[in-house]
Design a protein around this motif. Structure first.
Motif, short mmCIF file in Angstrom:
data_model
loop_
_atom_site.label_atom_id
_atom_site.label_comp_id
_atom_site.label_asym_id
_atom_site.label_seq_id
_atom_site.Cartn_x
_atom_site.Cartn_y
_atom_site.Cartn_z
N ASP A 171 0.71 -1.10 0.06
CA ASP A 171 -0.16 -0.13 -0.09
C ASP A 171 0.82 1.33 0.07
N ASP A 172 2.09 1.07 0.38
CA ASP A 172 2.99 2.26 0.24
C ASP A 172 4.13 2.49 -0.49
N TRP A 173 4.49 1.48 -1.32
CA TRP A 173 5.43 1.28 -2.02
C TRP A 173 5.08 1.40 -3.52
N ASP A 174 5.27 2.42 -4.17
CA ASP A 174 5.24 2.33 -5.47
C ASP A 174 6.72 2.19 -6.44
N ILE A 175 6.93 1.18 -6.81
CA ILE A 175 8.29 0.71 -7.00
C ILE A 175 8.73 1.62 -8.40
N ASP A 176 7.94 2.21 -9.23
CA ASP A 176 8.65 2.97 -10.10
C ASP A 176 8.71 4.56 -9.69
N ASN A 177 8.55 4.74 -8.46
CA ASN A 177 8.54 6.25 -8.15
C ASN A 177 10.01 6.50 -7.67
N PRO A 178 10.71 7.60 -8.23
CA PRO A 178 12.20 7.80 -8.11
C PRO A 178 12.39 8.39 -6.95
N GLU A 203 14.47 2.59 -1.56
CA GLU A 203 13.51 1.30 -0.98
C GLU A 203 14.02 -0.04 -1.44
N TRP A 204 14.42 0.19 -3.01
CA TRP A 204 14.89 -1.02 -3.58
C TRP A 204 16.23 -1.92 -2.62
N LYS A 205 16.86 -1.05 -1.98
CA LYS A 205 17.92 -1.45 -1.23
C LYS A 205 17.61 -2.25 -0.21
N ASN A 206 16.34 -2.05 0.52
CA ASN A 206 15.90 -2.83 1.49
C ASN A 206 15.06 -4.04 1.03
N ARG A 207 15.18 -4.25 -0.11
CA ARG A 207 14.31 -5.46 -0.68
C ARG A 207 15.40 -6.25 -1.50
N ASP A 208 14.64 -7.48 -1.54
CA ASP A 208 15.15 -8.53 -2.43
C ASP A 208 14.58 -8.36 -3.82
N THR A 209 15.40 -8.11 -4.56
CA THR A 209 14.88 -7.97 -6.14
C THR A 209 14.01 -8.97 -6.66
N PHE A 210 14.08 -10.29 -6.52
CA PHE A 210 13.46 -11.52 -6.95
C PHE A 210 12.03 -11.53 -6.05
N GLU A 211 11.96 -11.16 -4.88
CA GLU A 211 10.95 -11.16 -4.04
C GLU A 211 10.09 -9.81 -4.63
N VAL A 212 10.40 -8.84 -5.00
CA VAL A 212 9.49 -7.64 -5.31
C VAL A 212 9.04 -8.04 -6.81
N TRP A 213 9.76 -8.59 -7.53
CA TRP A 213 9.49 -9.35 -9.02
C TRP A 213 8.17 -10.28 -8.97
#
Ligand code: ZN
Ligand code: ZN
Length: 266
Positions: A115-122, A127-137
């Motif tokens: 609800d609070d992370w729009d992944i394309d928002n510059p 926030e990408w640093k705190n996440r596992d890339t494959f998990e986000v995908w």
């Protein structure tokens, strides 16, 4: 052969685009396009959800702006649409929006993986640093499959948006694509070739050639969109998108009128 319709363009109402619909239409005519569609970021039920979309009370202004462009450019077919954010739980709101005007189509897009992370928002790039890339995908494509299966959308927008800033998992994503495209085929939902990716860090059309190949094998239809946020971006890089679609095997794309679909050659 007619050029493909540009079905993805914005207006200043979303607060991060420039130029009025009449200016986009003028550019389309200049380029020789015969059909376009406005699909600005739709309002949320709560106007304070984020700051990159029209407010609820601006929906009628939006429709009026598109109608004005239709009036001034009778030689151009101009469709009335929205790019609607898909978040699980928002289905009822999307149905309410659908009932508000005689839309030609809805593009369903996933920008939010929570609800609070729009992944394309510059502004939220860190926030990408705190996440596992494959998990986000994985979460992203799960939501995309849900959007396709919801029956609320004619088109699914920029199908591999998580690559925007260059975050690509090392793991095999084929099962994620397969699940999404199976849902798209089952619910007769198109995917768009969106050339905006060429203007981002990923320097690539959305979606990647591998996803498009799988979509063609499964019989998922396509549309074309520049995702223009300024008049000069209308129809941008369509030659590259057409080339990619043809190389993949596509010879037809989908058009919409009042949420009715038909196929045309390109
Ligand atoms: Zn936008
Ligand atoms: Zn979008």
């Amino acid at each position: 052969m007619e050029p493909p319709a540009d079905y993805h363009m914005h207006t200043p109402l979303c607060r991060h685009a420039r130029g009025e619909p009449v200016e986009y239409a003028a550019q389309a005519v200049k380029l020789g396009l015969t059909e376009i569609g406005f699909s600005d970021h739709s309002p949320m039920r709560r106007d304070d959800f984020d700051n990159w979309r029209m407010r609820h009370d601006q929906l009628d202004d939006y429709v009026a702006k598109v109608r004005q462009a239709q009036k001034e450019f009778p030689q151009l077919t101009i469709r009335l649409a929205l790019e609607v954010d898909y978040l699980p739980g928002h289905e009822e709101w999307i149905r309410e929006l659908a009932a508000r005007h005689p839309w030609d189509y809805f593009i369903g897009s996933v920008h939010y993986v929570s609800d609070d992370w729009d992944i394309d928002n510059p502004a939220k790039l860190s926030e990408w640093k705190n996440r596992d890339t494959f998990e986000v995908w994985s979460v992203y494509f799960d939501r995309l499959a849900m959007a396709a299966a919801s029956g609320l959308f004619e088109i699914i927008g920029h199908a591999d948006l998580p690559k925007k800033f260059g975050h690509r998992p090392v793991q095999d994503c084929a099962p994620l694509y397969d699940k999404f495209l199976t849902a798209a085929k089952q619910h007769d939902c198109a995917i768009e070739l969106n050339t905006a990716g060429l203007r981002k860090d990923c320097r690539e059309i959305y979606p990647h050639r591998d996803i498009l190949k799988l979509a063609f094998q499964k019989g998922v239809p396509i549309t074309f969109g520049s995702d223009a946020h300024a008049p000069e971006e209308v129809g941008m890089d369509f030659n590259l998108a057409i080339q990619l679609a043809r190389e993949t095997g596509y010879r037809e794309c989908r058009r919409f009128e009042l949420r009715q679909r038909r196929m045309v050659g390109f």
